[in-house]
Motif scaffolding. Sequence first.
Motif, mmCIF file in Angstrom:
data_model
loop_
_atom_site.group_PDB
_atom_site.id
_atom_site.type_symbol
_atom_site.label_atom_id
_atom_site.label_comp_id
_atom_site.label_asym_id
_atom_site.label_seq_id
_atom_site.Cartn_x
_atom_site.Cartn_y
_atom_site.Cartn_z
ATOM 1 N N CYS A 255 4.051 8.883 -4.707
ATOM 2 C CA CYS A 255 3.060 9.936 -4.957
ATOM 3 C C CYS A 255 3.262 11.052 -3.946
ATOM 4 O O CYS A 255 3.717 10.804 -2.821
ATOM 5 N N VAL A 256 2.918 12.271 -4.360
ATOM 6 C CA VAL A 256 2.989 13.431 -3.471
ATOM 7 C C VAL A 256 1.584 13.957 -3.223
ATOM 8 O O VAL A 256 0.840 14.217 -4.174
ATOM 9 N N TYR B 292 1.232 13.595 -8.431
ATOM 10 C CA TYR B 292 0.848 14.443 -7.305
ATOM 11 C C TYR B 292 -0.655 14.692 -7.350
ATOM 12 O O TYR B 292 -1.280 14.592 -8.394
ATOM 13 N N PHE C 278 7.350 18.725 -9.922
ATOM 14 C CA PHE C 278 7.056 17.283 -9.915
ATOM 15 C C PHE C 278 6.797 16.753 -11.324
ATOM 16 O O PHE C 278 7.077 15.590 -11.606
#
Length: 323
Positions: free
Chosen positions: A76-77, A102, A95
């Motif tokens: 995950c961002v 994200y 992304f």
Amino acid sequence: MKKIAIVMGGFSGESSISLKSGKFIFKNLCKKRYDPYEVHISKEKWVVKIDENHEYSINKDDFSVIIDNCKLIFDCVFIAIHGTPGEDGILQAYFDLLKIPYTGCDFYHSNITFNKKYCLPFLKDFGINVPNYLFINKNQNFCKKNILDKIGIPCFVKPSKSGSSLGISKINKKNELDSALEKAFRLDKEIIIESFLKGKEVSVGVYSFNNEIKVLPITEIISQNDFFDFQSKYSGKSQEITPAKLSFEIENNIIKIAKKVYEILNLSGMSRAEYIVVDKTPFFLEINTIPGFSKESIFPKQLKSAGLSLPDFFHNVIESCIK
């Protein structure tokens, strides 16, 4: 443990604030739940920074990194970039292509909220009160007298795509317009000229978990300067009162409108919007879909006032976007 990339920095004048936000999030992310990494993005390089002496280049083809001969892929961002490319939707689109979860809203809604040229008319069409405004382009022929006749003095000149009050000027006299236009056009080819509203300025944090929209304790902003500019925000030149001293009627009205704005813009995760309350009527000014998380920032103070711990809040933000 899930590997979390906390992306910070960026390409705008807000990069220094973003670095503070990113490091704050890194510090307060629960290390028992997650394995977080600082990812510093600039025009020159994208790197995972372990400390001052060790950094590793990001492979932009898949947003991976090689550390100690092992390929690291993120689960995950957590986007902590204010301004471009984090707040305007560019990273979100990137992304999305890579199918990496994200935090925050998607490309389309990030782009709308970041650009005042899109956001203000959009909300106005849904019945949200906004100041009088007009937009002009850098290469457009325009009459300065007509602008001031329509908007009035005092007024504000703002870049259409900018945050942290960068490039904003308040016009109190006609002869101040030229320098204000020049200042705003240095940051953006499109600018907004907006009428001044005299009232109480408030900042409203909103987030959603499990499809339920929640509004944090409202903050009243009292700037020592002529308006809530960059210096006021980050150099202690303002008083921020959380929770704001508002009547029950006005507070409920602000909460109702803040939820409506969040729904109209189809947001996800967290946001912070600014309003001016004139008499009992809130007027929407702007919205930030990646609120600051530095020591001076309003959003974490609102979380504290609501009794929400930062590690638990960040956990819910991450898990919501992964789901």
